[in-house]
Design a protein around this motif. Structure first.
Motif, PDB file in Angstrom:
ATOM      1  N   ARG A 173       0.825  -0.890   0.015  1.00 49.04           N
ATOM      2  CA  ARG A 173       0.494  -0.034   0.104  1.00 49.04           C
ATOM      3  C   ARG A 173       1.278   1.330   0.251  1.00 49.04           C
ATOM      4  O   ARG A 173       0.737   1.930  -0.254  1.00 49.04           O
ATOM      5  N   ALA A 174       1.791   1.070   0.653  1.00 44.46           N
ATOM      6  CA  ALA A 174       3.028   3.028   0.518  1.00 44.46           C
ATOM      7  C   ALA A 174       3.058   2.766  -1.212  1.00 44.46           C
ATOM      8  O   ALA A 174       3.586   3.905  -0.861  1.00 44.46           O
ATOM      9  N   LEU A 175       3.815   1.752  -1.175  1.00 46.07           N
ATOM     10  CA  LEU A 175       4.368   2.064  -2.627  1.00 46.07           C
ATOM     11  C   LEU A 175       3.413   2.119  -4.047  1.00 46.07           C
ATOM     12  O   LEU A 175       3.342   2.653  -4.903  1.00 46.07           O
ATOM     13  N   ALA A 176       1.584   2.007  -3.585  1.00 47.87           N
ATOM     14  CA  ALA A 176       0.947   2.366  -4.014  1.00 47.87           C
ATOM     15  C   ALA A 176       0.162   3.902  -4.455  1.00 47.87           C
ATOM     16  O   ALA A 176       0.811   4.627  -4.986  1.00 47.87           O
ATOM     17  N   GLU A 177       0.630   4.243  -2.981  1.00 46.50           N
ATOM     18  CA  GLU A 177       0.317   6.065  -2.712  1.00 46.50           C
ATOM     19  C   GLU A 177       1.580   6.785  -3.059  1.00 46.50           C
ATOM     20  O   GLU A 177       1.709   7.487  -3.794  1.00 46.50           O
ATOM     21  N   LEU A 178       2.398   6.086  -3.030  1.00 42.63           N
ATOM     22  CA  LEU A 178       4.603   6.822  -3.049  1.00 42.63           C
ATOM     23  C   LEU A 178       4.192   6.933  -4.904  1.00 42.63           C
ATOM     24  O   LEU A 178       4.534   7.535  -5.050  1.00 42.63           O
ATOM     25  N   ASP A 179       3.885   5.573  -5.625  1.00 46.46           N
ATOM     26  CA  ASP A 179       3.580   5.760  -6.520  1.00 46.46           C
ATOM     27  C   ASP A 179       2.556   7.066  -7.366  1.00 46.46           C
ATOM     28  O   ASP A 179       2.767   7.517  -8.790  1.00 46.46           O
ATOM     29  N   PHE A 180       1.402   7.242  -6.706  1.00 43.32           N
ATOM     30  CA  PHE A 180       0.754   8.064  -6.693  1.00 43.32           C
ATOM     31  C   PHE A 180       1.316   9.867  -6.866  1.00 43.32           C
ATOM     32  O   PHE A 180       0.953  10.642  -7.621  1.00 43.32           O
ATOM     33  N   VAL A 181       1.850   9.306  -5.859  1.00 46.38           N
ATOM     34  CA  VAL A 181       2.387  11.248  -5.204  1.00 46.38           C
ATOM     35  C   VAL A 181       3.076  12.007  -6.190  1.00 46.38           C
ATOM     36  O   VAL A 181       3.644  12.896  -6.554  1.00 46.38           O
ATOM     37  N   LEU A 182       4.056  10.274  -6.541  1.00 48.45           N
ATOM     38  CA  LEU A 182       5.691  10.961  -7.321  1.00 48.45           C
ATOM     39  C   LEU A 182       4.899  11.318  -8.983  1.00 48.45           C
ATOM     40  O   LEU A 182       5.332  11.836  -9.169  1.00 48.45           O
ATOM     41  N   ALA A 183       3.748  10.381  -9.552  1.00 46.37           N
ATOM     42  CA  ALA A 183       3.285  10.428 -10.437  1.00 46.37           C
ATOM     43  C   ALA A 183       2.891  12.573 -10.861  1.00 46.37           C
ATOM     44  O   ALA A 183       2.330  12.866 -11.527  1.00 46.37           O
ATOM     45  N   ARG A 184       1.730  12.516  -9.768  1.00 48.62           N
ATOM     46  CA  ARG A 184       1.818  14.510  -9.592  1.00 48.62           C
ATOM     47  C   ARG A 184       2.559  15.081  -9.001  1.00 48.62           C
ATOM     48  O   ARG A 184       2.301  16.320  -9.086  1.00 48.62           O
ATOM     49  N   GLY A 185       3.858  14.718  -9.645  1.00 45.93           N
ATOM     50  CA  GLY A 185       5.415  15.085  -8.955  1.00 45.93           C
ATOM     51  C   GLY A 185       5.327  16.391  -7.527  1.00 45.93           C
ATOM     52  O   GLY A 185       5.928  17.154  -7.322  1.00 45.93           O
TER      53      GLY A 185
END
Length: 396
Positions: A173-185
């Protein structure tokens, strides 16, 4: 001698805050998790209480969504105590600049700020109340981060860097949320200081998480928070497990809040060889002060030798611990501390200015931080007040 009039550049404030509205967790919560949301409920007499799902939120017991203490009010109070006309900390109606991006940008222009790192007031204190329910924690953090990006922006035009909340409770779950926030800059992400639910945050188990951050060049901020140390340890000394923030005992303030969690965190990152495996990782200590720094450097250098024959969770380190710290840790000291001494200890490149605006214990005017670095050269002052923070977000 440096004076305010000699500053001909705009500042980068690495510790700014907003005051969350009532719906910061509920606006984007998935419907199936609504009963586990962090939300506001009213008692029979109309008093509002914050609940974390079905549990009371006790750390900020009297959080007021409509009012706030005057920025810098605590500093003013301490300076003016005993004067006959001092009225104490004035409570004000919520300032639009603490809720709305355009109003905040206008305030930043007035203050001479080019950019700021923006952190929560309420939300840095909630993880402790969801550690037994990964589904609840990540649903609330995902909802909050979507509200945060919508309202403030993870990187709004290079001026506002609002740090999304992450947790290592559950790696996938941490990786999924990290991927989201990185994709959002996102350029700064926030983790709670302290252990990672039975593991070191630098345990190789979490290497996929750190590898993404290393590749993205994104810094990690460890902002002071409710790290759960009162419940973990102070109870063994007869203290309360979950006191509200300003009802902690002097013993709890001294030993279980602030210095202790950030010292444990930094020591684990160094000794468990996170930086040996990911040399590009940079971590930022925010609103933890700097009193812990010289002690931690000395004790790590001593005990690194004492423990040389013990286990090394992430592999044996190959340098003095203090040398590793000086390269990877950035420290935002409290404005009243001996900042020139900190510069001597860690190097000017590792010190960054943070005002804690608009909190009452911070500075009413962020640039007043300059008072504490008058003894430093103009070049070093600029690095602390601007250049070091720019480097952290990749704008050096």
């Amino acid at each position: 001698m440096l004076t305010m009039r000699q500053i001909d550049y705009r500042l980068i404030d690495a510790d700014n805050h907003y005051y969350e509205p009532r719906d910061c967790f509920t606006r984007h919560i998935e419907p199936r998790h609504r009963d586990k949301a962090i939300r506001v409920v009213a008692d029979a007499d109309g008093t509002e209480r914050i609940r974390v799902g079905d549990k009371p939120f006790t750390f900020l017991a009297n959080y007021d969504f409509d009012h706030h203490a005057r920025p810098g009010g605590l500093r003013e109070m301490l300076r003016a105590m005993g004067t006959p006309d001092y009225e104490g900390q004035v409570v004000q109606e919520i300032d639009p600049a603490f809720r709305e991006r355009d109003a905040r940008l206008a305030r930043m222009d007035e203050q001479g700020l080019e950019s700021c790192f923006l952190f929560p007031t309420l939300a840095v204190c909630v993880e402790q109340f969801m550690g037994d329910d990964p589904e609840q924690l990540y649903a609330n953090f995902a909802a909050f981060n979507r509200w945060l990006d919508e309202t403030w922006g993870f990187d709004w035009q290079g001026r506002i860097y609002a740090a999304p909340l992450l947790s290592l409770l559950d790696l996938e779950r941490a990786l999924a949320e990290l991927d989201f926030v990185l994709a959002r800059g996102a350029r700064i992400v926030a983790l709670r200081p302290g252990p990672a639910y039975g593991r070191s945050p630098a345990d190789p188990y979490f290497d996929p998480f750190w590898a993404r951050l290393d590749e993205a060049g994104v810094a990690v901020a460890f902002h002071i928070a409710e790290s759960g140390y009162n419940q973990m340890m102070s109870v063994w000394f007869g203290e309360e497990p979950n006191p509200s923030s300003h009802r902690q005992s002097a013993f709890q303030w001294s030993c279980f809040y602030g210095d202790r969690p950030i010292m444990d965190t930094v020591a684990s990152l160094v000794f468990h060889n996170l930086f040996g495996r990911f040399p590009g990782i940079r971590v930022l200590s925010v609103e933890n002060g700097s009193l812990f720094v010289p002690y931690l450097m000395k004790v790590m250098d001593k005990m690194g030798g004492m423990g040389r024959n013990g286990p090394w969770i992430g592999g044996r380190i190959t340098e003095k611990p203090s040398a590793i710290l000086r390269r990877h840790l950035f420290v935002s000291p409290y404005h009243e501390e001996d900042i020139p001494a900190l510069v001597e200890q860690v190097g000017v490149s590792q010190v960054i200015f943070g005002s804690d605006y608009p909190h009452p214990e911070g500075l009413a005017e962020p640039r007043d931080f300059l008072e504490g670095i008058e003894k430093l050269s103009d070049v070093d002052a600029r690095r602390i007040m601007r250049d070091n923070a720019l480097a952290l977000v990749g704008r050096a």
